[in-house]
Scaffold this active site. Structure first.
Site, PDB file in Angstrom:
ATOM      1  N   ASP A 252       0.875  -1.177   0.000  1.00 17.53           N
ATOM      2  CA  ASP A 252       0.000   0.000   0.000  1.00 17.53           C
ATOM      3  C   ASP A 252       0.911   1.225   0.000  1.00 17.53           C
ATOM      4  OD1 ASP A 252      -2.359   1.610   0.264  1.00 17.53           O
ATOM      5  OD2 ASP A 252      -2.016   1.764   2.415  1.00 17.53           O
ATOM      6  N   SER A 253       0.290   2.406  -0.101  1.00 24.38           N
ATOM      7  CA  SER A 253       1.083   3.635  -0.050  1.00 24.38           C
ATOM      8  C   SER A 253       1.643   3.884   1.357  1.00 24.38           C
ATOM      9  CB  SER A 253       0.204   4.813  -0.450  1.00 24.38           C
ATOM     10  OG  SER A 253      -0.893   4.909   0.431  1.00 24.38           O
TER      11      SER A 253
ATOM     12  N   CYS B 210      -4.340  -1.611  -1.706  1.00 22.26           N
ATOM     13  CA  CYS B 210      -4.522  -0.195  -1.993  1.00 22.26           C
ATOM     14  C   CYS B 210      -5.594  -0.091  -3.074  1.00 22.26           C
ATOM     15  CB  CYS B 210      -3.198   0.389  -2.487  1.00 22.26           C
ATOM     16  SG  CYS B 210      -3.311   2.098  -3.024  1.00 22.26           S
TER      17      CYS B 210
ATOM     18  N   GLU C 173      -2.791   8.339   8.881  1.00 20.14           N
ATOM     19  CA  GLU C 173      -1.323   8.247   8.971  1.00 20.14           C
ATOM     20  C   GLU C 173      -0.817   8.937  10.252  1.00 20.14           C
ATOM     21  OE1 GLU C 173       1.226   6.958   6.867  1.00 20.14           O
ATOM     22  OE2 GLU C 173      -0.257   5.974   5.592  1.00 20.14           O
TER      23      GLU C 173
ATOM     24  N   CYS D 275     -11.014   2.736   0.559  1.00 23.65           N
ATOM     25  CA  CYS D 275      -9.596   3.079   0.747  1.00 23.65           C
ATOM     26  C   CYS D 275      -9.163   2.319   1.988  1.00 23.65           C
ATOM     27  CB  CYS D 275      -9.432   4.584   0.958  1.00 23.65           C
ATOM     28  SG  CYS D 275      -7.763   5.048   1.495  1.00 23.65           S
ATOM     29  N   THR D 276      -8.037   1.627   1.911  1.00 19.20           N
ATOM     30  CA  THR D 276      -7.647   0.765   3.039  1.00 19.20           C
ATOM     31  C   THR D 276      -7.218   1.550   4.273  1.00 19.20           C
ATOM     32  OG1 THR D 276      -5.479   0.542   1.993  1.00 19.20           O
ATOM     33  CG2 THR D 276      -7.050  -1.260   1.659  1.00 19.20           C
ATOM     34  N   HIS D 277      -7.024   2.851   4.136  1.00 17.08           N
ATOM     35  CA  HIS D 277      -6.759   3.662   5.329  1.00 17.08           C
ATOM     36  C   HIS D 277      -8.041   3.885   6.147  1.00 17.08           C
ATOM     37  CE1 HIS D 277      -2.922   4.717   3.451  1.00 17.08           C
ATOM     38  NE2 HIS D 277      -2.572   5.349   4.555  1.00 17.08           N
TER      39      HIS D 277
HETATM   40  N1  DGL Z   1      -4.751   3.171   1.131  1.00 17.51           N
HETATM   41  C1  DGL Z   1      -4.801   3.518  -0.235  1.00 17.51           C
HETATM   42  C2  DGL Z   1      -6.118   3.200  -0.875  1.00 17.51           C
HETATM   43  O1  DGL Z   1      -6.687   2.200  -0.515  1.00 17.51           O
HETATM   44  C3  DGL Z   1      -4.117   4.787  -0.688  1.00 17.51           C
HETATM   45  C4  DGL Z   1      -4.355   6.042   0.062  1.00 17.51           C
HETATM   46  C5  DGL Z   1      -3.471   7.155  -0.455  1.00 17.51           C
HETATM   47  O2  DGL Z   1      -2.241   6.961  -0.477  1.00 17.51           O
HETATM   48  O3  DGL Z   1      -4.001   8.212  -0.853  1.00 17.51           O
HETATM   49  O4  DGL Z   1      -6.573   3.852  -1.768  1.00 17.51           O
END
Ligand code: DGL
Length: 271
Positions: free
Chosen positions: A15-16, A78, A158, A190-192
């Site tokens: 992921d990012s 991601c 984050e 979004c996984t965040h």
């Molecule tokens: N966690 C990622 C996603 O699922 C990326 C979030 C990001 O870096 O903007 O999209």
């Protein structure tokens, strides 16, 4: 038949940043004996506000790092990369299977909705790509999809602002419109976002099913590894090998916070 891998080869996840840890957690719970190698591109997070060209370049760098460890499969944890660059990852992987979080999220949402009205929240790039709406419509034409980009959720996650007043304020701002749309299902695209799940759930209100694709991805991983006879027979659970492109100490602290583990070792790699 997947070439040059064995049951002891690792599962690569990326992921990012820390968002993909929500997927690592689910995979660990479903498959405790698997070796996991995780890469978080902390030098270049966030991906969501960037262009497709840049995101595709990042995806290509990320997969090149994980391929050094000869994984038996790859999980794109991601949504942004799953929406805009899944083909880049698949090409680099050859016959190694690749699972993206987006398809799993769309499938779960279609199963969950009763009134055929689904909300999707994600990064700017994911929402602009329309990838969720397309994946959902492919499964059921009748479903209406209401989308909203929530870019500030990524830096809040984050920063570890899980329950912070700032997160609540921003959630109210982002989700007020979608609340008026009579949806019965909301995809955390979004996984965040699962890191901020409590605040999102409170803000969107009762009676709306929240979809986090992590568990579905973990189950699909188990199924794929079983079919390919590549399940790791080890009896001992092993801690994931963690790689980041910047600030390993910060990642280590956040990992401890989200995963509830001892302070782990995090290796710095160059992208
Ligand atoms: N966690 C990622 C996603 O699922 C990326 C979030 C990001 O870096 O903007 O999209």
């Amino acid at each position: 038949m997947i070439h040059n891998v064995s049951s002891d080869s690792p599962i690569g996840i990326f992921d990012s940043g820390i968002g993909g840890l929500t997927v690592v957690k689910a995979v660990q719970a479903a498959l405790p004996s698997e070796r996991i190698i995780y890469f978080g591109d902390t030098a270049r997070v966030p991906y969501g506000p960037k262009s497709q060209v840049t995101i595709r370049k990042y995806a290509s760098d990320d997969i090149a790092i994980l391929m050094r460890y000869k994984p038996k499969m790859i999980i794109v944890a991601c949504n942004t990369v799953s929406a805009l660059a899944l083909d880049v990852v698949e090409k680099a992987c050859g016959d190694i299977p690749v699972i993206g979080v987006l398809k799993a999220g769309a499938e779960l949402a279609v199963k969950a909705t009763k009134n055929n009205r689904i909300g999707v929240i994600g990064t700017q790039a994911t929402i602009s790509s329309n990838a969720y709406a397309s994946a959902i419509k492919l499964l059921n034409q009748e479903i209406e999809v209401v989308s909203k980009a929530c870019p500030l959720f990524v830096p809040l996650a984050e920063e570890g602002f899980i329950d912070h007043p700032a997160t609540k304020l921003i959630a109210k701002e982002y989700l007020s419109e979608i609340r008026q749309q009579a949806i019965d299902t909301l995809v955390l695209g979004c996984t965040h976002y699962p890191i901020l799940r409590r605040v999102i759930e409170e803000t969107i209100g009762e009676g709306i099913r929240i979809i986090d694709s992590a568990e579905a991805v973990a189950l699909r991983t188990k199924q794929l590894m079983t079919e390919s006879k590549l399940l790791n027979p080890a009896r001992k659970a092993s801690a994931p090998h963690l790689l980041v492109s910047d600030l390993p100490q910060k990642f280590s602290l956040l990992y401890q916070l989200f995963m509830g583990s001892e302070l782990p070792d995090v290796e710095l790699v160059e992208v």
